[in-house]
Design an enzyme around this catalytic site. Sequence first.
Site, mmCIF file in Angstrom:
data_model
loop_
_atom_site.group_PDB
_atom_site.id
_atom_site.type_symbol
_atom_site.label_atom_id
_atom_site.label_comp_id
_atom_site.label_asym_id
_atom_site.label_seq_id
_atom_site.Cartn_x
_atom_site.Cartn_y
_atom_site.Cartn_z
ATOM 1 C CD GLU A 163 40.300 40.608 39.946
ATOM 2 O OE1 GLU A 163 39.631 39.756 40.552
ATOM 3 O OE2 GLU A 163 40.058 41.839 40.003
ATOM 4 N NE ARG A 171 46.533 38.008 45.458
ATOM 5 C CZ ARG A 171 45.563 38.438 44.670
ATOM 6 N NH1 ARG A 171 44.303 38.115 44.907
ATOM 7 N NH2 ARG A 171 45.844 39.210 43.639
ATOM 8 C CE1 TYR A 224 35.088 38.203 45.594
ATOM 9 C CE2 TYR A 224 36.153 38.315 43.452
ATOM 10 C CZ TYR A 224 36.176 38.549 44.815
ATOM 11 O OH TYR A 224 37.282 39.110 45.401
ATOM 12 C CD GLU A 281 40.639 39.313 44.518
ATOM 13 O OE1 GLU A 281 39.449 39.613 44.271
ATOM 14 O OE2 GLU A 281 41.596 40.027 44.187
ATOM 15 C CG HIS A 299 45.525 44.236 43.550
ATOM 16 N ND1 HIS A 299 45.289 43.019 44.143
ATOM 17 C CD2 HIS A 299 44.305 44.739 43.247
ATOM 18 C CE1 HIS A 299 43.989 42.801 44.218
ATOM 19 N NE2 HIS A 299 43.372 43.838 43.690
ATOM 20 C CG ASN A 335 41.322 36.792 41.882
ATOM 21 O OD1 ASN A 335 41.952 35.961 42.516
ATOM 22 N ND2 ASN A 335 41.707 38.054 41.789
#
Length: 437
Positions: free
Chosen positions: A169, A76, A310, A374, A122, A308
Amino acid sequence: MPRTLPSDFFWGYATASFQIEGSTNVDGRGASIWDEFSRTPGKVADGGNGDVATDSYRLWKQDIALLKQYGVTAYRFSIAWSRIIPSGSRHDGVNQLGIDFYNKVINELLAAGITPFVTLYHWDLPQALHDSYGGWLNKDEIVQDYANYARVCFQAFGDRVKHWITMNEPWCVAVLGYGRGVFAPGRSSDRSRCAEGDSLTEPWIVGHHVILAHAHAVKIYREEFKPTNGGVIGITLNGDWALPYDDKPENIAAAQHHLDTAIGWFADPIYLGFYPPYMREMLGERLPDFSDEEWAIVKRSSDYYGMNTYTTNLCKAGGRDEFQGNAIYTFTRPDGTQLGTQAHCSWLQSYPAGFRDLTKYLYNRYKLPIYCTENGFAVKNENSLPLLDALNDTDRVEYYSGVLDAMCEAIDSGVEMKAYFPWSASLHVLLAGCALF
């Protein structure tokens, strides 16, 4: 028992143009808002900028050779809008050298047996668009310019690229760029940090316009290119799992309010056709609305859910931060223990079960295949660790091991996961305490 992933599952790594390419003034590339922002003293944690980055504009062939060596099946990456159209404007010409560069990258990936996943945006808006009409604050102009840029990319690369991501995002674009002012273009109501901006209104306006621009790009692809080229197109949203701090009703509600604001703000309009009721209650007239014609374009304007994520947050009621749904975040449980291992970033601790629970929530709510675009972990004080300790990499190994187990648990429970992309580029852009990944 050993687990078997679907035969069409993609493994790879994820990057962004500004964070890897460098060569910001080479071969006709125009300036982006991140160029100016990152060169401004005090805006980036380690003082870095994108002028060289990881030098991938020059070293792209070696980068792809490494990807092949690692055995990945997909990669990506994002296209720099200002490398394709230096001014960003639909009224100006296309930079053929920029087209040529990404053609070389795509062709080399395919020759190596690696499937390209291309992100159109992005965060690196052409500076000229911000200067001339305010960029994402101007719906009439930005939607048309972004749609034109998307069409140029579909025409140039769509015969070979079959996996498209319109935006990366949008929460970060809107909140960090126009609410907190810690990302480009650096606008907020905090005059100690930003000379311009209105945190009460601008983030919600920008988010609204990003959704509409995304939807118009998807409409173009589906109507003009998908009948011939096939492929899928969608959006990637950031958002972490939320757990109530305890079983008090107000904290259970706070966790859902976090999800409504961090994820539902963008996902509900795109997949379900409405804004979360809590956001309308919280913002009132400050939350824009779409016309009936716009809602018809926005609703169901993604073929998959791009995720995405985390970490996981414990949520308490009583906060005053609208960008968090007025929830208070913590990693400390009521008994004083920590949720997981602390990363270098203050906002990140490991908690694999949160990955599993988030994917189940998203799949049950939006009912589309999930691409994890991500995920990753920044080891605390990694730059100052003794070399052997850094190479041992215990915290990161434990993080990924836990996440992959959690992903398999989600798949076993019926979640349709299609891809997993650890983040591999520098995160020096995260001013709030994270300078490596």
